[in-house]
Each structure stands twice: as structure tokens, then as C-alpha cells.
Scaffold this motif. Structure first.
Motif, PDB file in Angstrom:
ATOM      1  N   GLU A   1      -5.856   0.924  -7.848  1.00 17.66           N
ATOM      2  CA  GLU A   1      -6.890   1.534  -7.009  1.00 17.66           C
ATOM      3  C   GLU A   1      -6.238   2.594  -6.138  1.00 17.66           C
ATOM      4  O   GLU A   1      -5.134   2.403  -5.635  1.00 17.66           O
ATOM      5  CB  GLU A   1      -7.540   0.495  -6.095  1.00 17.66           C
ATOM      6  N   LYS A   2      -6.958   3.677  -5.964  1.00 19.61           N
ATOM      7  CA  LYS A   2      -6.480   4.782  -5.138  1.00 19.61           C
ATOM      8  C   LYS A   2      -7.369   4.850  -3.905  1.00 19.61           C
ATOM      9  O   LYS A   2      -8.593   4.938  -4.009  1.00 19.61           O
ATOM     10  CB  LYS A   2      -6.578   6.075  -5.947  1.00 19.61           C
ATOM     11  N   GLY A   3      -6.764   4.778  -2.733  1.00 18.76           N
ATOM     12  CA  GLY A   3      -7.504   4.878  -1.483  1.00 18.76           C
ATOM     13  C   GLY A   3      -6.880   5.928  -0.597  1.00 18.76           C
ATOM     14  O   GLY A   3      -5.857   6.516  -0.936  1.00 18.76           O
TER      15      GLY A   3
ATOM     16  N   VAL B   1      -5.145   4.646 -12.569  1.00 21.55           N
ATOM     17  CA  VAL B   1      -6.418   4.453 -11.869  1.00 21.55           C
ATOM     18  C   VAL B   1      -7.557   4.452 -12.890  1.00 21.55           C
ATOM     19  O   VAL B   1      -8.416   3.567 -12.879  1.00 21.55           O
ATOM     20  CB  VAL B   1      -6.634   5.544 -10.792  1.00 21.55           C
TER      21      VAL B   1
ATOM     22  N   ASN C   1      -2.813   9.561  -0.039  1.00 23.10           N
ATOM     23  CA  ASN C   1      -3.456   8.510  -0.827  1.00 23.10           C
ATOM     24  C   ASN C   1      -2.547   7.299  -0.888  1.00 23.10           C
ATOM     25  O   ASN C   1      -1.317   7.433  -0.925  1.00 23.10           O
ATOM     26  CB  ASN C   1      -3.739   8.992  -2.249  1.00 23.10           C
TER      27      ASN C   1
ATOM     28  N   GLU D   1       0.812  -1.218   0.000  1.00 23.64           N
ATOM     29  CA  GLU D   1       0.000   0.000   0.000  1.00 23.64           C
ATOM     30  C   GLU D   1       0.853   1.279   0.000  1.00 23.64           C
ATOM     31  O   GLU D   1       0.781   2.089   0.935  1.00 23.64           O
ATOM     32  CB  GLU D   1      -0.976  -0.001   1.176  1.00 23.64           C
TER      33      GLU D   1
ATOM     34  N   GLY E   1      -8.031   1.330 -14.729  1.00 20.17           N
ATOM     35  CA  GLY E   1      -8.446   0.182 -13.932  1.00 20.17           C
ATOM     36  C   GLY E   1      -7.308  -0.733 -13.515  1.00 20.17           C
ATOM     37  O   GLY E   1      -7.534  -1.866 -13.104  1.00 20.17           O
TER      38      GLY E   1
ATOM     39  N   TYR F   1      -1.929   3.517  -3.001  1.00 22.01           N
ATOM     40  CA  TYR F   1      -2.170   2.924  -4.306  1.00 22.01           C
ATOM     41  C   TYR F   1      -1.922   1.423  -4.233  1.00 22.01           C
ATOM     42  O   TYR F   1      -0.921   0.983  -3.669  1.00 22.01           O
ATOM     43  CB  TYR F   1      -1.238   3.556  -5.344  1.00 22.01           C
ATOM     44  N   THR F   2      -2.842   0.652  -4.791  1.00 21.97           N
ATOM     45  CA  THR F   2      -2.690  -0.803  -4.852  1.00 21.97           C
ATOM     46  C   THR F   2      -3.068  -1.286  -6.245  1.00 21.97           C
ATOM     47  O   THR F   2      -3.897  -0.672  -6.924  1.00 21.97           O
ATOM     48  CB  THR F   2      -3.577  -1.514  -3.807  1.00 21.97           C
TER      49      THR F   2
ATOM     50  N   THR G   1      -4.880  -3.510  -8.947  1.00 21.07           N
ATOM     51  CA  THR G   1      -6.130  -4.249  -9.086  1.00 21.07           C
ATOM     52  C   THR G   1      -5.795  -5.637  -9.638  1.00 21.07           C
ATOM     53  O   THR G   1      -4.653  -5.903 -10.021  1.00 21.07           O
ATOM     54  CB  THR G   1      -7.078  -3.544 -10.065  1.00 21.07           C
TER      55      THR G   1
END
Length: 95
Positions: A57-59, A51, A66, A20, A54, A68-69, A71
Motif C-alpha cells: 500500500e502506498k500512503g 502496489v 510517500n 512505514e 496488491g 509504503y507498507t 498488505t
């Protein structure tokens, strides 16, 4: 992955190699690799494009950070790229 720039592929690989990661951790890793400063105006639009595609993913870790992981699609794209690269350099690297 054919439609990504080399920088975007490096972003994917960097994200895949961290747990993450946040923007500055990704930036630090790439600055070590490229041996030059990575501009925020270059980094974040490219992360946003990944992002949008696809692949990432940005959380939020908190209000200012933020994370980033990858997908599932991002992982599949990396695996497909490795398979493609292996066709050409796999034998060379196993010598």
C-alpha cells in the motif's frame, strides 16, 4: 511471488523490515545491500508495480513523501516464499 523479479522481492523484504518506510529509506537500504546506486527510474516503477499487484500500500506522510507498507497479501506472499525456500535450504542453514 513467482512473477516478481528479484529486485521486487528485495523491495518487499525491505518494506517488511521497516516501519512505514518512504522511498528514499527503501532506496538507501537497497543501495547498502547491492553496494551500488539505485536509480529513481528503477525504484519507483517497481514500487508502483507492487502496489498495482496488491502487495504493497502506498500512503502519504506529507505532500512530498510517500510511505509504503505491506498488505496482508504481501505478508502471505513473503511467508509462502519462506516456506518454499525452507524446503531447499532450511536443513542446510540449521547445521
Amino acid at each position: 511471488m513467482y512473477d516478481l523479479t528479484g529486485f521486487q522481492r528485495d523491495l518487499l523484504y525491505t518494506i517488511a523490515g521497516q516501519d512505514e518506510p518512504h522511498g528514499l529509506a527503501i532506496k538507501d537500504e537497497l543501495e547498502q545491500y547491492y553496494e551500488k546506486e539505485i536509480n529513481h527510474g528503477h525504484l519507483y516503477p517497481n514500487l508502483d508495480e507492487l502496489v498495482d499487484k496488491g502487495l504493497v500500500e502506498k500512503g502519504e506522510a506529507d505532500r512530498r513523501t510517500n510511505i509504503y507498507t505491506l498488505t496482508r497479501r504481501g505478508r502471505r506472499e513473503i511467508e509462502a516464499r519462506w516456506d518454499w525456500e525452507d524446503q531447499y535450504v532450511g536443513e542446510l542453514l540449521s547445521e
